[in-house]
Structures are given as C-alpha cells and as structure tokens.
Scaffold this motif. Structure first.
Motif, PDB file in Angstrom:
ATOM      1  N   GLN A 108       0.840  -1.198   0.000  1.00  0.00           N
ATOM      2  CA  GLN A 108       0.000   0.000   0.000  1.00  0.00           C
ATOM      3  C   GLN A 108       0.872   1.244   0.000  1.00  0.00           C
ATOM      4  O   GLN A 108       1.768   1.398   0.819  1.00  0.00           O
ATOM      5  CB  GLN A 108      -0.920   0.028   1.217  1.00  0.00           C
ATOM      6  N   THR A 109       0.580   2.156  -0.940  1.00  0.00           N
ATOM      7  CA  THR A 109       1.363   3.387  -1.059  1.00  0.00           C
ATOM      8  C   THR A 109       0.545   4.636  -0.777  1.00  0.00           C
ATOM      9  O   THR A 109       1.102   5.732  -0.723  1.00  0.00           O
ATOM     10  CB  THR A 109       1.967   3.510  -2.472  1.00  0.00           C
TER      11      THR A 109
ATOM     12  N   SER B 208       0.381  15.890  -8.020  1.00  0.00           N
ATOM     13  CA  SER B 208      -0.184  17.174  -7.602  1.00  0.00           C
ATOM     14  C   SER B 208      -1.156  17.736  -8.629  1.00  0.00           C
ATOM     15  O   SER B 208      -1.954  18.625  -8.307  1.00  0.00           O
ATOM     16  CB  SER B 208       0.927  18.189  -7.335  1.00  0.00           C
ATOM     17  N   GLY B 209      -1.108  17.215  -9.857  1.00  0.00           N
ATOM     18  CA  GLY B 209      -2.021  17.678 -10.896  1.00  0.00           C
ATOM     19  C   GLY B 209      -3.169  16.729 -11.175  1.00  0.00           C
ATOM     20  O   GLY B 209      -3.976  16.973 -12.070  1.00  0.00           O
ATOM     21  N   VAL B 210      -3.261  15.638 -10.410  1.00  0.00           N
ATOM     22  CA  VAL B 210      -4.330  14.648 -10.614  1.00  0.00           C
ATOM     23  C   VAL B 210      -5.474  14.977  -9.671  1.00  0.00           C
ATOM     24  O   VAL B 210      -5.416  14.690  -8.470  1.00  0.00           O
ATOM     25  CB  VAL B 210      -3.813  13.220 -10.372  1.00  0.00           C
TER      26      VAL B 210
ATOM     27  N   HIS C 155     -15.761   5.724   0.835  1.00  0.00           N
ATOM     28  CA  HIS C 155     -14.670   6.667   1.047  1.00  0.00           C
ATOM     29  C   HIS C 155     -13.500   5.946   1.710  1.00  0.00           C
ATOM     30  O   HIS C 155     -13.678   5.215   2.669  1.00  0.00           O
ATOM     31  CB  HIS C 155     -15.148   7.813   1.941  1.00  0.00           C
ATOM     32  N   GLY C 156     -12.304   6.142   1.232  1.00  0.00           N
ATOM     33  CA  GLY C 156     -11.143   5.569   1.888  1.00  0.00           C
ATOM     34  C   GLY C 156     -10.638   4.290   1.277  1.00  0.00           C
ATOM     35  O   GLY C 156     -10.293   3.347   1.992  1.00  0.00           O
ATOM     36  N   GLY C 157     -10.591   4.191  -0.063  1.00  0.00           N
ATOM     37  CA  GLY C 157      -9.985   3.050  -0.720  1.00  0.00           C
ATOM     38  C   GLY C 157      -8.472   3.078  -0.556  1.00  0.00           C
ATOM     39  O   GLY C 157      -7.893   4.005  -0.007  1.00  0.00           O
ATOM     40  N   ARG C 158      -7.830   2.038  -1.050  1.00  0.00           N
ATOM     41  CA  ARG C 158      -6.381   1.906  -0.918  1.00  0.00           C
ATOM     42  C   ARG C 158      -5.726   1.883  -2.302  1.00  0.00           C
ATOM     43  O   ARG C 158      -6.288   1.329  -3.241  1.00  0.00           O
ATOM     44  CB  ARG C 158      -6.019   0.634  -0.162  1.00  0.00           C
TER      45      ARG C 158
ATOM     46  N   ASP D 146      -5.664  10.564  -2.829  1.00  0.00           N
ATOM     47  CA  ASP D 146      -5.531  11.442  -1.676  1.00  0.00           C
ATOM     48  C   ASP D 146      -4.128  12.026  -1.542  1.00  0.00           C
ATOM     49  O   ASP D 146      -3.902  12.905  -0.705  1.00  0.00           O
ATOM     50  CB  ASP D 146      -5.911  10.689  -0.402  1.00  0.00           C
ATOM     51  N   ASP D 147      -3.176  11.532  -2.342  1.00  0.00           N
ATOM     52  CA  ASP D 147      -1.834  12.120  -2.352  1.00  0.00           C
ATOM     53  C   ASP D 147      -1.868  13.584  -2.760  1.00  0.00           C
ATOM     54  O   ASP D 147      -0.951  14.343  -2.451  1.00  0.00           O
ATOM     55  CB  ASP D 147      -0.917  11.360  -3.324  1.00  0.00           C
TER      56      ASP D 147
END
Length: 313
Positions: free
Chosen positions: A139-140, A302-304, A286-289, A265-266
């Motif tokens: 997981q990242t 940052s652009g996604v 809400h809150g997938g991995r 969420d990054d």
C-alpha cells in the motif's frame, strides 16, 4: 483450458475449483464480457463505464481474463499492460453465488502472470487490502470517491474564463498527449483518442492560455446514464481544476441523478476542490487503498484531481 486445483480462500479453508480460465482474445468473448459487465452494472447500480473492454483492448489486446462455468462468465479481472513498464489491474469481480470458491484467485494469478515484472498497480477497498498484500502488493496511499446529486446547471462566476475553455479535440493531439503523460505514468495515445471521442462523453474541455495547455477533463456517462463521472481531470493549478470542474458540471445532462469523481488522496487539493464545487465523500466507499507491486511509477500527482477510472488507473 480447464483448471482444477485446491486453493485456500479468504478464510483459510481449502476449496476445489473447476473453472475454464480464458483470456478474452476473441471478439466473441470480448462481446460476452462487455455484455456481462453491463448486466452486472445495471443490476448492482455500479458506475461502470461504457465499452471498457474496447478501451482496454486498444491498450493491450490480452488484458482481460474470465472464468467460465458452462460457458457463463462467473468471474472477471483485467491487467492492462502499458508497454513494457506498467500494468494496471481492475474490474476484479466474481458473481454472487460463486464467491469463496477460488475462482477469483485463479484469475488473479493469471493476470499477475500477464503483468509479469512490470510495475503493477490497483485500487482496493479496505476488505481486500490484506489479500492483495499476500500477493506481493504494497500500500502506497489512499483514494477517495466524491459524489453530489444533480440539481441542474451551476452558476458560473462573473470572471469565469470562457475564452480559455476549448474542446480538447481541437488541441494538437501530440501536445495533449504530452500534457497527459505528466500526470499519468505511461503513454496512451490510442486510448486517449478513443476516450475523448466516445459517444457517451458529454464534454471534454481543455484550459488553454497563450497557446499553453494548463489542464483538461472528461465528463462521461456511466452505464445506465444516471451517473456521470469526471475522469480524468488533470490540471497544473487548483484554479484551473476548479474552472474545468465548473464547466463540466454545467454540461451534466438532465436525467442524471449523481455526479462523481474518483481521486488520489496524495493530492491534498482534491478535498478542497470537492468542497468548493459541492461534492461530499461517499461514506462506506470513502477511503480506498492504492497498492503497487514491483515498485511505484513516477508522475506528478499534484495535478491529478480525478483519475481516469478504476480499470485504467
């Protein structure tokens, strides 16, 4: 071929499987899979995109795998290989009544073999995360789904830059592909050309100023036509992302019930965008991995502001 072997299911018990595992490398099998996805999506109110098998085949003709019992599809998964470096796994489903029998495990093994040693990613719900980790994934990060009910056209601010919003199809295609590559970890020109021109795309706006592309998005209808999704929405600033989101919201057709976008969420600005344009997190969804195997690709997260889809990354 027909596989028959013992596999341990999620609770550790041993089950014996007997399923025909097939790569969808014929038109007949691809059509059958496309029809099955449509049937399951309508039945379960699942916001799947139209023609996902057609799109994946443009990238990788051997991306899709099915499990057949008596010629009926009971399980499916895709592993879309983008050249020699990247693969993305999605559409991993087993029909109700056939879960816990090891069918999904067999298909997953097959798609991992297809992905090989490529950097391989997927999005997971919380329940499946540990299962993927046992198959070598790490997981990242996390991902979120935001939704809002459709309530009609939105009011655009007085300073809305109408002149900067143009159809993405009017851009130089090579320039658009270069912009897309900054925010997606592989080249995908054939896919983009088809994705932008699909009949279920409502609007595909780009933000261009002084000849420079600063963002683009795609608003499309999902199977059943009651849910519309942004995907992708890439932009080099929050302001551009907001203006593209407003343009797409203003194009949502009557009859739509829900508008949705899925994001990584990054990029912390996605929460801000959701709040600014009236979207809310989707509770249990809400809150997938986000998980990767064989490393992690490099791209400008940052652009996604909305990723393309759960099947394609």
């Amino acid at each position: 071929m027909t596989e028959s072997e013992e596999i341990r299911n999620n609770n550790g018990s041993v089950v014996t499987t007997d399923i025909e595992v097939r790569c969808c490398n014929t038109d007949a099998l691809r059509d059958q899979l496309e029809s099955t996805i449509k049937e399951w999506a309508i039945r379960d109110n699942w916001p799947a995109g139209y023609d996902s098998i057609k799109f994946s085949t443009l990238i990788d003709p051997e991306a899709n795998f099915v499990g057949l019992l008596n010629k009926e599809i009971v399980s499916m998964v895709s592993a879309v290989n983008y050249g020699d470096q990247l693969s993305f796994i999605g559409t991993f489903l087993t029909a109700d009544g056939h879960k816990g029998k090891g069918y999904g495990t067999q298909l997953f093994r097959e798609c991992l073999q297809h992905a090989g040693d490529r950097v391989t990613g997927l999005y997971s719900n919380q329940r499946m995360t540990e299962w993927y980790k046992r198959h070598g994934f790490v997981q990242t990060g996390t991902c979120s789904i935001f939704r809002k009910p459709y309530t009609g056209k939105v009011d655009l601010p007085a300073d809305f830059p109408v002149a900067c919003i143009i159809p993405a199809k009017d851009l130089d295609f090579a320039d658009l592909c270069r912009f897309d590559r900054s925010y997606f970890p592989a080249d995908r020109p054939e896919f983009l050309r088809a994705w932008l021109s699909h009949p279920k795309v409502i609007l595909a706006p780009a933000f261009v100023k002084d000849g420079v592309i600063h963002g683009y998005g795609v608003l499309r209808q999902c199977i059943g036509d009651t849910i519309c999704k942004f995907g992708p929405l890439f932009a080099d600033s929050f302001v551009v992302a907001e203006q593209l989101a407003l343009a797409m919201l203003n194009a949502v057709p009557e009859g739509t019930e829900i508008v949705q976008f899925d994001c990584l969420d990054d990029n912390p600005q996605t929460d801000r965008l959701a709040e600014k344009v009236g979207f809310s997190p989707t509770g249990e969804l809400h809150g997938g991995r986000v998980l990767w195997k064989n490393g992690r690709p490099e791209f400008d997260v940052s652009g996604v502001y909305a990723y393309t889809s759960g099947a394609f990354g």
